[in-house]
Design a protein around this motif. Sequence first.
Motif, PDB file in Angstrom:
ATOM      1  N   CYS A   1       0.902  -1.295  -0.077  1.00 42.30           N
ATOM      2  CA  CYS A   1       0.010   0.097  -0.124  1.00 42.30           C
ATOM      3  C   CYS A   1       0.810   1.260  -0.093  1.00 42.30           C
ATOM      4  O   CYS A   1       1.672   1.353   0.817  1.00 42.30           O
ATOM      5  CB  CYS A   1      -0.846   0.026   1.120  1.00 42.30           C
ATOM      6  SG  CYS A   1      -1.826   1.638   1.419  1.00 42.30           S
ATOM      7  N   ILE A   2       0.462   2.344  -1.033  1.00 42.60           N
ATOM      8  CA  ILE A   2       1.301   3.589  -1.163  1.00 42.60           C
ATOM      9  C   ILE A   2       0.618   4.735  -0.359  1.00 42.60           C
ATOM     10  O   ILE A   2       1.039   5.774  -0.549  1.00 42.60           O
ATOM     11  CB  ILE A   2       1.641   3.531  -2.400  1.00 42.60           C
ATOM     12  CG1 ILE A   2       0.596   3.828  -3.297  1.00 42.60           C
ATOM     13  CG2 ILE A   2       2.868   2.585  -2.947  1.00 42.60           C
ATOM     14  CD1 ILE A   2       0.920   4.220  -4.807  1.00 42.60           C
ATOM     15  N   LEU A   3      -0.319   4.525   0.349  1.00 44.65           N
ATOM     16  CA  LEU A   3      -1.301   5.369   0.998  1.00 44.65           C
ATOM     17  C   LEU A   3      -1.752   6.543   0.118  1.00 44.65           C
ATOM     18  O   LEU A   3      -1.547   7.635   0.332  1.00 44.65           O
ATOM     19  CB  LEU A   3      -0.540   5.944   2.161  1.00 44.65           C
ATOM     20  CG  LEU A   3      -0.380   4.969   3.429  1.00 44.65           C
ATOM     21  CD1 LEU A   3       0.463   5.772   4.559  1.00 44.65           C
ATOM     22  CD2 LEU A   3      -1.762   4.551   4.223  1.00 44.65           C
ATOM     23  N   CYS A   4      -2.207   6.156  -1.326  1.00 44.83           N
ATOM     24  CA  CYS A   4      -2.559   6.931  -2.328  1.00 44.83           C
ATOM     25  C   CYS A   4      -3.943   7.587  -1.769  1.00 44.83           C
ATOM     26  O   CYS A   4      -4.166   8.947  -2.307  1.00 44.83           O
ATOM     27  CB  CYS A   4      -2.449   6.464  -3.476  1.00 44.83           C
ATOM     28  SG  CYS A   4      -3.724   5.143  -3.771  1.00 44.83           S
ATOM     29  N   GLY A   5      -4.667   6.756  -1.028  1.00 40.46           N
ATOM     30  CA  GLY A   5      -5.932   7.354  -0.758  1.00 40.46           C
ATOM     31  C   GLY A   5      -7.099   7.308  -1.565  1.00 40.46           C
ATOM     32  O   GLY A   5      -7.985   7.738  -1.582  1.00 40.46           O
TER      33      GLY A   5
ATOM     34  N   PHE B   1      -7.874   1.457   3.658  1.00 37.29           N
ATOM     35  CA  PHE B   1      -6.731   1.137   3.817  1.00 37.29           C
ATOM     36  C   PHE B   1      -6.155   0.993   5.131  1.00 37.29           C
ATOM     37  O   PHE B   1      -5.328   0.021   5.483  1.00 37.29           O
ATOM     38  CB  PHE B   1      -5.964   2.414   3.156  1.00 37.29           C
ATOM     39  CG  PHE B   1      -5.672   3.609   3.802  1.00 37.29           C
ATOM     40  CD1 PHE B   1      -5.227   4.052   4.842  1.00 37.29           C
ATOM     41  CD2 PHE B   1      -6.408   4.716   3.116  1.00 37.29           C
ATOM     42  CE1 PHE B   1      -5.285   5.281   5.355  1.00 37.29           C
ATOM     43  CE2 PHE B   1      -6.409   6.154   3.420  1.00 37.29           C
ATOM     44  CZ  PHE B   1      -5.855   6.151   4.818  1.00 37.29           C
TER      45      PHE B   1
ATOM     46  N   CYS C   1      -7.702   0.715  -6.553  1.00 34.09           N
ATOM     47  CA  CYS C   1      -6.362   0.461  -6.123  1.00 34.09           C
ATOM     48  C   CYS C   1      -4.992   0.450  -7.193  1.00 34.09           C
ATOM     49  O   CYS C   1      -5.340  -0.679  -7.685  1.00 34.09           O
ATOM     50  CB  CYS C   1      -6.142  -0.593  -5.033  1.00 34.09           C
ATOM     51  SG  CYS C   1      -4.540  -0.578  -4.339  1.00 34.09           S
TER      52      CYS C   1
ATOM     53  N   CYS D   1      -8.610   4.666  -2.435  1.00 35.38           N
ATOM     54  CA  CYS D   1      -9.720   3.649  -1.883  1.00 35.38           C
ATOM     55  C   CYS D   1     -10.770   4.420  -1.019  1.00 35.38           C
ATOM     56  O   CYS D   1     -11.687   4.247  -0.932  1.00 35.38           O
ATOM     57  CB  CYS D   1      -9.076   2.370  -1.338  1.00 35.38           C
ATOM     58  SG  CYS D   1      -7.701   2.899   0.122  1.00 35.38           S
TER      59      CYS D   1
ATOM     60  N   GLN E   1      -2.251  -0.651  -6.704  1.00 32.96           N
ATOM     61  CA  GLN E   1      -1.252  -1.658  -6.203  1.00 32.96           C
ATOM     62  C   GLN E   1      -2.235  -3.017  -6.195  1.00 32.96           C
ATOM     63  O   GLN E   1      -1.487  -3.941  -5.799  1.00 32.96           O
ATOM     64  CB  GLN E   1      -0.872  -1.268  -4.648  1.00 32.96           C
ATOM     65  CG  GLN E   1      -0.149  -0.171  -4.664  1.00 32.96           C
ATOM     66  CD  GLN E   1       1.163  -0.191  -5.434  1.00 32.96           C
ATOM     67  OE1 GLN E   1       1.153   0.188  -6.814  1.00 32.96           O
ATOM     68  NE2 GLN E   1       2.220  -0.568  -4.680  1.00 32.96           N
TER      69      GLN E   1
HETATM   70  S1  SF4 Z   1      -5.810   2.496  -2.967  1.00 32.21           S
HETATM   71 FE1  SF4 Z   1      -4.615   0.763  -2.548  1.00 32.21          FE
HETATM   72  S2  SF4 Z   1      -2.312   1.709  -2.732  1.00 32.21           S
HETATM   73 FE2  SF4 Z   1      -3.910   3.594  -2.291  1.00 32.21          FE
HETATM   74  S3  SF4 Z   1      -4.336   3.886   0.014  1.00 32.21           S
HETATM   75 FE3  SF4 Z   1      -5.950   2.151  -0.845  1.00 32.21          FE
HETATM   76  S4  SF4 Z   1      -5.107   0.101  -0.419  1.00 32.21           S
HETATM   77 FE4  SF4 Z   1      -3.350   1.773  -0.376  1.00 32.21          FE
END
Ligand code: SF4
Length: 235
Positions: free
Chosen positions: A127-131, A150, A192, A133, A194
Amino acid sequence: MKITVKRDEEFVEYEVQTQETTLLELLKEIKITQDNTLTFSSGCRSSVCGSCSMRVNDREVLACSYKVQDGDRVEPLRNVPIIRDLVVNMDSSYAFNAKAKAWQKTIGKSVEVTQDDEKVNEVQSDCILCGSCYSACPVYAVNKEFLGPFALTRVWRYASDVREGDENSKIDTIQTNGVWDCTLCNECTIVCPQGISSKSDIEKLRSKSVMAGYSDPNFANSFGGGFGFDGSPSF
Ligand code: SF4
Ligand code: SF4
Ligand code: FES
Protein backbone atom coordinates in the motif's frame (compact mmCIF):
# COMPACT_ATOMS: atom_id res chain seq x y z
CA MET A 1 -6.61 18.25 -26.39
CA LYS A 2 -9.03 19.82 -23.89
CA ILE A 3 -9.44 18.92 -20.22
CA THR A 4 -11.43 20.53 -17.43
CA VAL A 5 -10.07 20.87 -13.91
CA LYS A 6 -12.13 21.55 -10.81
CA ARG A 7 -10.86 24.68 -9.09
CA ASP A 8 -12.80 25.81 -6.04
CA GLU A 9 -16.39 25.16 -7.00
CA GLU A 10 -16.08 25.58 -10.77
CA PHE A 11 -14.57 23.67 -13.66
CA VAL A 12 -11.94 25.48 -15.72
CA GLU A 13 -11.19 24.33 -19.26
CA TYR A 14 -7.64 24.16 -20.60
CA GLU A 15 -6.56 23.42 -24.16
CA VAL A 16 -3.09 22.01 -24.79
CA GLN A 17 -1.41 20.96 -28.04
CA THR A 18 0.10 17.65 -27.04
CA GLN A 19 0.65 14.08 -28.05
CA GLU A 20 -0.15 11.12 -25.83
CA THR A 21 1.02 11.89 -22.30
CA THR A 22 0.22 11.33 -18.65
CA LEU A 23 -2.20 13.55 -16.78
CA LEU A 24 0.62 14.70 -14.50
CA GLU A 25 2.76 15.86 -17.43
CA LEU A 26 -0.23 17.66 -18.90
CA LEU A 27 -0.95 19.46 -15.62
CA LYS A 28 2.70 20.50 -15.43
CA GLU A 29 2.57 21.86 -18.95
CA ILE A 30 -0.55 23.86 -18.14
CA LYS A 31 1.13 25.24 -15.03
CA ILE A 32 4.28 26.24 -16.92
CA THR A 33 2.68 27.65 -20.08
CA GLN A 34 -0.81 28.86 -19.13
CA ASP A 35 -1.62 29.17 -15.44
CA ASN A 36 1.01 29.04 -12.73
CA THR A 37 -1.64 29.16 -10.02
CA LEU A 38 -2.90 25.65 -10.86
CA THR A 39 -2.04 23.52 -7.81
CA PHE A 40 -1.52 19.76 -7.55
CA SER A 41 0.73 17.30 -5.72
CA SER A 42 3.33 14.96 -7.13
CA GLY A 43 6.56 13.32 -6.15
CA CYS A 44 8.07 10.19 -7.65
CA ARG A 45 6.36 10.33 -11.08
CA SER A 46 6.49 6.52 -11.11
CA SER A 47 3.45 5.27 -9.13
CA VAL A 48 5.43 4.79 -5.93
CA CYS A 49 4.81 7.73 -3.58
CA GLY A 50 1.01 7.94 -3.87
CA SER A 51 0.96 11.75 -3.77
CA CYS A 52 -0.63 12.44 -7.18
CA SER A 53 -3.92 10.62 -6.59
CA MET A 54 -6.95 12.46 -7.99
CA ARG A 55 -10.25 11.73 -9.74
CA VAL A 56 -10.79 11.63 -13.49
CA ASN A 57 -14.32 11.23 -14.84
CA ASP A 58 -15.50 10.14 -11.36
CA ARG A 59 -12.80 7.50 -10.91
CA GLU A 60 -9.63 7.67 -8.77
CA VAL A 61 -6.31 7.46 -10.64
CA LEU A 62 -2.63 8.23 -10.14
CA ALA A 63 -1.99 11.23 -12.39
CA CYS A 64 1.56 10.06 -13.11
CA SER A 65 0.38 6.79 -14.66
CA TYR A 66 -2.97 7.79 -16.15
CA LYS A 67 -2.89 8.46 -19.91
CA VAL A 68 -4.92 11.59 -20.35
CA GLN A 69 -7.80 11.64 -22.87
CA ASP A 70 -9.46 14.51 -24.67
CA GLY A 71 -12.41 15.80 -22.62
CA ASP A 72 -11.26 14.40 -19.27
CA ARG A 73 -12.79 15.98 -16.16
CA VAL A 74 -10.29 16.19 -13.30
CA GLU A 75 -11.24 16.64 -9.64
CA PRO A 76 -9.58 16.29 -6.22
CA LEU A 77 -10.12 13.19 -4.06
CA ARG A 78 -13.36 12.94 -2.11
CA ASN A 79 -13.93 12.48 1.64
CA VAL A 80 -10.95 14.67 2.60
CA PRO A 81 -10.62 18.47 2.96
CA ILE A 82 -9.43 20.29 -0.15
CA ILE A 83 -6.47 22.59 0.45
CA ARG A 84 -6.42 24.05 -3.03
CA ASP A 85 -7.42 22.84 -6.50
CA LEU A 86 -6.27 19.19 -6.65
CA VAL A 87 -4.34 19.18 -3.36
CA VAL A 88 -6.10 17.58 -0.40
CA ASN A 89 -5.27 17.16 3.27
CA MET A 90 -4.95 13.44 3.97
CA ASP A 91 -4.24 13.85 7.71
CA SER A 92 -7.77 12.92 8.79
CA SER A 93 -7.70 9.74 6.71
CA TYR A 94 -4.24 8.73 7.93
CA ALA A 95 -5.51 9.18 11.50
CA PHE A 96 -7.66 6.06 10.97
CA ASN A 97 -4.49 3.97 10.88
CA ALA A 98 -3.89 5.07 14.48
CA LYS A 99 -7.54 4.58 15.49
CA ALA A 100 -7.47 1.06 14.04
CA LYS A 101 -4.10 0.42 15.75
CA ALA A 102 -2.81 -0.78 12.42
CA TRP A 103 0.61 -1.89 13.55
CA GLN A 104 2.28 -4.85 15.15
CA LYS A 105 1.41 -4.75 18.84
CA THR A 106 3.46 -7.53 20.31
CA ILE A 107 6.41 -9.32 18.88
CA GLY A 108 5.58 -12.94 19.62
CA LYS A 109 7.98 -15.60 20.57
CA SER A 110 10.68 -16.18 18.07
CA VAL A 111 8.97 -17.66 15.02
CA GLU A 112 10.33 -18.77 11.75
CA VAL A 113 8.76 -16.81 8.87
CA THR A 114 8.41 -18.96 5.79
CA GLN A 115 7.90 -17.78 2.21
CA ASP A 116 4.31 -18.99 2.44
CA ASP A 117 3.81 -16.86 5.57
CA GLU A 118 5.09 -13.81 3.71
CA LYS A 119 2.74 -14.42 0.79
CA VAL A 120 -0.30 -14.11 3.10
CA ASN A 121 0.10 -10.34 3.37
CA GLU A 122 2.63 -9.55 0.67
CA VAL A 123 0.23 -7.55 -1.51
CA GLN A 124 -1.17 -5.60 1.45
CA SER A 125 2.36 -4.52 2.39
CA ASP A 126 2.57 -2.66 -0.94
CA CYS A 127 0.00 0.00 0.00
CA ILE A 128 1.36 3.45 -0.97
CA LEU A 129 -1.27 5.38 1.04
CA CYS A 130 -2.50 7.16 -2.07
CA GLY A 131 -6.00 7.52 -0.59
CA SER A 132 -7.80 6.36 -3.75
CA CYS A 133 -9.75 3.68 -1.90
CA TYR A 134 -10.68 6.14 0.85
CA SER A 135 -12.01 8.59 -1.76
CA ALA A 136 -14.00 5.88 -3.56
CA CYS A 137 -15.61 4.46 -0.43
CA PRO A 138 -19.34 5.33 -0.24
CA VAL A 139 -19.60 4.67 3.51
CA TYR A 140 -18.20 8.13 4.35
CA ALA A 141 -21.40 9.68 3.05
CA VAL A 142 -23.16 8.24 6.10
CA ASN A 143 -20.40 7.49 8.62
CA LYS A 144 -17.39 9.81 8.87
CA GLU A 145 -15.89 7.63 11.61
CA PHE A 146 -15.57 4.51 9.43
CA LEU A 147 -12.03 3.20 9.79
CA GLY A 148 -11.95 2.73 6.06
CA PRO A 149 -10.34 0.53 3.45
CA PHE A 150 -6.61 1.20 3.73
CA ALA A 151 -6.59 1.22 7.55
CA LEU A 152 -8.46 -2.11 7.62
CA THR A 153 -6.15 -3.56 4.98
CA ARG A 154 -3.25 -2.55 7.21
CA VAL A 155 -4.92 -4.22 10.20
CA TRP A 156 -5.20 -7.40 8.13
CA ARG A 157 -1.54 -7.08 7.19
CA TYR A 158 -0.57 -7.21 10.89
CA ALA A 159 -3.32 -9.53 12.15
CA SER A 160 -2.18 -12.12 9.62
CA ASP A 161 1.50 -11.75 10.48
CA VAL A 162 2.77 -14.88 12.20
CA ARG A 163 5.04 -12.67 14.33
CA GLU A 164 2.07 -10.87 15.93
CA GLY A 165 1.84 -12.25 19.43
CA ASP A 166 -1.53 -10.65 20.29
CA GLU A 167 -3.77 -11.17 17.28
CA ASN A 168 -7.00 -10.71 19.22
CA SER A 169 -6.12 -7.13 20.16
CA LYS A 170 -6.02 -6.34 16.41
CA ILE A 171 -9.54 -7.76 16.09
CA ASP A 172 -10.95 -5.97 19.15
CA THR A 173 -10.24 -2.50 17.75
CA ILE A 174 -12.07 -2.97 14.45
CA GLN A 175 -15.53 -3.90 15.72
CA THR A 176 -16.88 -0.34 16.05
CA ASN A 177 -16.92 1.73 12.83
CA GLY A 178 -14.90 -1.10 11.33
CA VAL A 179 -15.44 -4.37 9.53
CA TRP A 180 -19.20 -4.50 9.99
CA ASP A 181 -19.75 -1.00 8.55
CA CYS A 182 -18.32 -1.94 5.15
CA THR A 183 -20.96 -2.58 2.47
CA LEU A 184 -18.62 -4.91 0.52
CA CYS A 185 -19.29 -2.80 -2.59
CA ASN A 186 -15.73 -3.39 -3.91
CA GLU A 187 -15.17 0.21 -5.07
CA CYS A 188 -11.88 0.29 -3.11
CA THR A 189 -10.57 -2.73 -5.01
CA ILE A 190 -11.45 -1.29 -8.41
CA VAL A 191 -9.43 1.90 -7.89
CA CYS A 192 -6.37 0.57 -6.03
CA PRO A 193 -3.24 1.06 -8.17
CA GLN A 194 -1.44 -1.62 -6.18
CA GLY A 195 -3.94 -4.40 -6.80
CA ILE A 196 -4.99 -4.53 -3.14
CA SER A 197 -8.54 -5.63 -2.34
CA SER A 198 -9.54 -4.00 0.93
CA LYS A 199 -12.96 -5.56 0.51
CA SER A 200 -11.42 -9.01 0.56
CA ASP A 201 -9.21 -8.08 3.53
CA ILE A 202 -12.29 -6.88 5.39
CA GLU A 203 -14.05 -10.17 4.66
CA LYS A 204 -11.07 -12.05 6.09
CA LEU A 205 -11.10 -9.80 9.16
CA ARG A 206 -14.83 -10.53 9.57
CA SER A 207 -14.03 -14.24 9.62
CA LYS A 208 -11.34 -13.68 12.21
CA SER A 209 -13.79 -11.59 14.22
CA VAL A 210 -16.37 -14.39 14.23
CA MET A 211 -13.68 -16.84 15.30
CA ALA A 212 -12.84 -14.45 18.14
CA GLY A 213 -16.49 -14.50 19.31
CA TYR A 214 -17.82 -11.33 17.64
CA SER A 215 -20.87 -11.19 15.38
CA ASP A 216 -22.30 -8.78 12.83
CA PRO A 217 -24.35 -6.23 14.86
CA ASN A 218 -26.48 -5.42 11.79
CA PHE A 219 -27.47 -9.06 11.47
CA ALA A 220 -28.27 -9.25 15.19
CA ASN A 221 -30.44 -6.12 14.95
CA SER A 222 -32.32 -7.42 11.94
CA PHE A 223 -33.45 -10.36 14.02
CA GLY A 224 -34.44 -8.12 16.90
CA GLY A 225 -38.09 -9.02 16.36
CA GLY A 226 -37.52 -12.64 17.28
CA PHE A 227 -39.08 -15.67 15.60
CA GLY A 228 -42.60 -16.48 14.48
CA PHE A 229 -44.54 -19.63 15.31
CA ASP A 230 -43.23 -21.37 12.18
CA GLY A 231 -39.66 -20.64 13.20
CA SER A 232 -39.09 -17.90 10.60
CA PRO A 233 -37.57 -14.63 11.76
CA SER A 234 -39.98 -11.73 12.32
CA PHE A 235 -38.80 -8.13 11.67
S1 SF4 B 1 -5.93 2.55 -3.04
FE1 SF4 B 1 -4.54 0.82 -2.58
S2 SF4 B 1 -2.51 1.76 -2.45
FE2 SF4 B 1 -3.97 3.44 -2.32
S3 SF4 B 1 -4.32 3.75 -0.10
FE3 SF4 B 1 -5.89 2.30 -0.82
S4 SF4 B 1 -5.04 0.26 -0.45
FE4 SF4 B 1 -3.32 1.73 -0.37
S1 SF4 C 1 -15.85 -2.57 -0.05
FE1 SF4 C 1 -16.12 -1.60 1.96
S2 SF4 C 1 -14.23 -0.40 2.32
FE2 SF4 C 1 -14.33 -0.94 0.12
S3 SF4 C 1 -15.28 0.86 -0.83
FE3 SF4 C 1 -16.94 -0.62 -0.41
S4 SF4 C 1 -17.72 -0.03 1.62
FE4 SF4 C 1 -15.72 0.99 1.37
S1 FES D 1 3.90 11.14 -8.38
FE1 FES D 1 4.30 9.48 -6.97
S2 FES D 1 2.61 8.14 -7.35
FE2 FES D 1 2.36 9.68 -8.85
